[in-house]
Write a protein that holds these residues in place. Structure first.
Motif, PDB file in Angstrom:
ATOM      1  N   MET A  78       0.824  -1.217   0.000  1.00 22.96           N
ATOM      2  CA  MET A  78       0.000   0.000   0.000  1.00 22.96           C
ATOM      3  C   MET A  78       0.857   1.266   0.000  1.00 22.96           C
ATOM      4  O   MET A  78       1.985   1.280   0.491  1.00 22.96           O
ATOM      5  N   SER A  79       0.304   2.328  -0.570  1.00 16.51           N
ATOM      6  CA  SER A  79       0.954   3.633  -0.562  1.00 16.51           C
ATOM      7  C   SER A  79       0.574   4.374   0.716  1.00 16.51           C
ATOM      8  O   SER A  79      -0.573   4.303   1.168  1.00 16.51           O
ATOM      9  N   PRO A 107      -9.210   9.207  -1.048  1.00 17.59           N
ATOM     10  CA  PRO A 107     -10.350   8.939  -0.166  1.00 17.59           C
ATOM     11  C   PRO A 107     -10.998  10.261   0.257  1.00 17.59           C
ATOM     12  O   PRO A 107     -10.322  11.290   0.384  1.00 17.59           O
ATOM     13  N   VAL A 108     -12.299  10.206   0.493  1.00 15.36           N
ATOM     14  CA  VAL A 108     -13.052  11.383   0.919  1.00 15.36           C
ATOM     15  C   VAL A 108     -13.486  11.186   2.373  1.00 15.36           C
ATOM     16  O   VAL A 108     -14.025  10.135   2.726  1.00 15.36           O
ATOM     17  N   LEU A 172     -13.549   0.073  -9.242  1.00 16.93           N
ATOM     18  CA  LEU A 172     -12.774   1.017  -8.432  1.00 16.93           C
ATOM     19  C   LEU A 172     -11.312   1.007  -8.868  1.00 16.93           C
ATOM     20  O   LEU A 172     -10.769  -0.042  -9.199  1.00 16.93           O
ATOM     21  N   SER A 173     -10.681   2.182  -8.823  1.00 15.71           N
ATOM     22  CA  SER A 173      -9.273   2.268  -9.178  1.00 15.71           C
ATOM     23  C   SER A 173      -8.365   2.121  -7.969  1.00 15.71           C
ATOM     24  O   SER A 173      -7.150   2.013  -8.117  1.00 15.71           O
ATOM     25  N   ALA A 174      -8.950   2.113  -6.761  1.00 18.73           N
ATOM     26  CA  ALA A 174      -8.161   1.983  -5.542  1.00 18.73           C
ATOM     27  C   ALA A 174      -9.057   1.545  -4.396  1.00 18.73           C
ATOM     28  O   ALA A 174     -10.277   1.746  -4.440  1.00 18.73           O
ATOM     29  N   GLY A 186      -3.425   3.635   4.677  1.00 16.29           N
ATOM     30  CA  GLY A 186      -2.815   3.432   3.364  1.00 16.29           C
ATOM     31  C   GLY A 186      -3.874   3.325   2.301  1.00 16.29           C
ATOM     32  O   GLY A 186      -5.081   3.420   2.571  1.00 16.29           O
ATOM     33  N   ILE A 187      -3.427   3.135   1.077  1.00 20.03           N
ATOM     34  CA  ILE A 187      -4.342   2.921  -0.040  1.00 20.03           C
ATOM     35  C   ILE A 187      -3.652   2.019  -1.054  1.00 20.03           C
ATOM     36  O   ILE A 187      -2.452   2.167  -1.303  1.00 20.03           O
TER      37      ILE A 187
END
Length: 207
Positions: A78-79, A107-108, A172-174, A186-187
């Motif tokens: 994860m980043s 993320p929101v 989803l892209s992430a 993380g993501i």
């Protein structure tokens, strides 16, 4: 372990199988598994004698001190730290943040710093007009107007393959990674998964 978060908070927590039964991930099916289409190289090809011989030869060429354990969990790829946006932020501010950080999604969070959605470059481009990198015009929208919500999140020990499965099913892209306190740690994006496969030698992914 996966969870789903929306404007009202967590609406699901459990396994991928349970999530698919309760909250089918039907948002988009733009991505597809490579092994499903005709002559492309799919998972079954890896099991052929020729492929196994190639993998064996590759491993023999590796220096012994480069060998390491396989990648299993989100926490390994994860980043972090994670750039986030507030749901009441303007779409222009969110766009500038993505450009500054050179990322494609974020993320929101709500006022209490809880995950409620995910916003991408594609979402923002539906309401802003660009000339190069300069915003010419926008529809004065908030991030909450264009974000994807509810959004799937995962625990740090979630199997990477299951996260990839969620991305394929949902479009989803992430996938944000949350700890036990439901805070973002993380993501994992498609880029993170591809980087683990392509630029992290020796390749021992899911061995």
């Amino acid at each position: 372990m996966f969870s789903i978060y929306g404007m009202t908070g967590q609406v699901f927590s459990g396994s991928l199988e349970a999530m698919n039964r309760v909250h089918p991930l039907l948002q988009a099916r733009r991505a597809r598994g490579v092994s499903r289409d005709g002559d492309e190289i799919g998972a079954e090809s890896v099991a052929t004698p020729l492929a196994q011989e190639a993998v064996s030869a590759y491993r023999k060429m590796l220096p012994a001190d480069l060998e390491r354990g396989p990648l299993f969990h989100a926490a390994q790829i994860m980043s972090r730290p994670v750039a986030v946006v507030e749901h009441m932020s303007s779409v222009v501010d969110a766009w500038h943040l993505l450009q500054e950080r050179q990322i494609h999604q974020a993320p929101v969070l709500d006022e209490a710093r809880r995950l409620i959605g995910l916003v991408t470059e594609r979402d923002l481009l539906t309401v802003i007009d660009l000339e190069g990198e300069r915003v010419l015009e926008n529809l004065k929208r908030r991030v909450s107007d264009v974000m994807t919500s509810p959004v799937v999140a995962a625990a740090p020990v979630t199997d990477i393959r299951r996260i990839a499965d969620v991305m394929i099913q949902s479009g989803l892209s992430a996938v944000p990674i949350l700890n036990e306190g439901e805070r973002i740690v993380g993501i994992v994006s498609r880029t993170d998964i591809l980087r683990a496969v392509m630029t992290d030698p020796p390749l021992s992914l899911w061995r």
